[in-house]
Design a protein around this motif. Structure first.
Motif, short mmCIF file in Angstrom:
data_model
loop_
_atom_site.label_atom_id
_atom_site.label_comp_id
_atom_site.label_asym_id
_atom_site.label_seq_id
_atom_site.Cartn_x
_atom_site.Cartn_y
_atom_site.Cartn_z
N TYR A 90 89.14 31.94 50.17
CA TYR A 90 90.32 32.60 49.64
C TYR A 90 89.93 33.96 49.06
CZ TYR A 90 88.69 30.73 45.16
OH TYR A 90 87.93 30.41 44.05
N GLY A 134 96.67 31.17 59.48
CA GLY A 134 96.14 31.37 58.15
C GLY A 134 97.19 30.85 57.19
N VAL A 152 96.10 37.57 59.59
CA VAL A 152 95.39 37.26 60.82
C VAL A 152 95.19 38.53 61.61
CG1 VAL A 152 96.27 34.90 60.95
CG2 VAL A 152 97.55 36.72 62.03
N ARG A 154 86.07 37.59 47.95
CA ARG A 154 86.31 36.40 48.77
C ARG A 154 85.45 35.27 48.24
NH1 ARG A 154 85.98 39.31 54.70
NH2 ARG A 154 87.85 40.58 54.44
N SER A 174 87.88 37.46 59.75
CA SER A 174 87.67 37.78 58.34
C SER A 174 87.61 39.28 58.09
CB SER A 174 86.41 37.11 57.80
OG SER A 174 85.27 37.67 58.39
N CYS A 178 96.43 25.04 52.11
CA CYS A 178 97.47 26.09 52.00
C CYS A 178 98.41 25.86 50.82
CB CYS A 178 98.26 26.20 53.30
SG CYS A 178 97.27 26.88 54.65
N GLU A 224 96.06 31.70 65.55
CA GLU A 224 95.32 32.33 64.45
C GLU A 224 95.98 32.01 63.11
OE1 GLU A 224 94.19 36.40 64.93
OE2 GLU A 224 93.36 36.03 66.90
N HIS A 284 94.52 31.33 51.36
CA HIS A 284 93.37 30.74 52.04
C HIS A 284 93.28 31.24 53.47
CE1 HIS A 284 93.40 27.64 48.85
NE2 HIS A 284 92.15 27.48 49.20
N ASN A 285 92.06 31.23 54.00
CA ASN A 285 91.78 31.49 55.40
C ASN A 285 90.83 30.41 55.88
OD1 ASN A 285 92.97 34.32 56.04
ND2 ASN A 285 92.02 34.50 54.05
N THR A 315 87.17 26.54 54.17
CA THR A 315 88.17 27.58 53.97
C THR A 315 87.64 28.53 52.90
OG1 THR A 315 89.37 26.42 52.21
CG2 THR A 315 90.08 25.99 54.47
#
Length: 141
Positions: free
Chosen positions: A99, A34, A18, A87, A11, A74, A32, A109-110, A97
């Protein structure tokens, strides 16, 4: 490295991207993951793949794809036109998740590591029992 440390590492990388991955001991493949970028390892060498605007990572194909062809999270595009830069936990995904909104633009999104949720107070993934509701189970003091 524990899950929380990994999440902080991911993050704290560039927003929507990533972090670097060491592929020297990894099999060829994508890592990784994302929604807007991923690391691709080939022959021990890493390359970062950034999906073009309006495209996201498709877990079924391992490639960038039009968001309408990709399942949530996603494939979900968030309207950030009225959100301050920052965030946000995606509560529709049980906060697993998060975003980013920046300049009224949704940056994707992550994912939080397994067993963690996004903590909007700390602005990173954290253990569920350390995050207050609605994302976590931390009881009031």
């Amino acid at each position: 490295m524990n899950y929380l440390a990994i999440c902080i590492l991911v993050s704290s990388a560039f927003i929507g991207h990533v972090s670097a991955v060491n592929c020297t001991t990894l099999a060829d493949g994508n890592y990784e993951l994302g929604c807007k970028s991923f690391a691709k390892c080939i022959g021990g060498v890493a390359s970062i793949v950034d999906c073009p605007e309006q495209m996201v990572y498709n877990n079924n194909t391992g490639l960038c794809d039009d968001a309408k062809n990709v399942s949530p999270p996603c494939g979900m595009l968030i309207d950030c036109t009225s959100s301050p830069d920052g965030r946000y936990a995606d509560k529709d995904q049980n906060c697993r998740t998060w975003y980013t909104c920046n300049n009224n633009k949704f940056l994707g999104h992550n994912f939080c590591p397994e067993g963690t949720v996004f903590d909007e107070t700390l602005n990173t993934c954290n253990w569920e029992n350390a995050v207050p509701p609605p994302c976590g189970t931390l009881k009031g003091k």
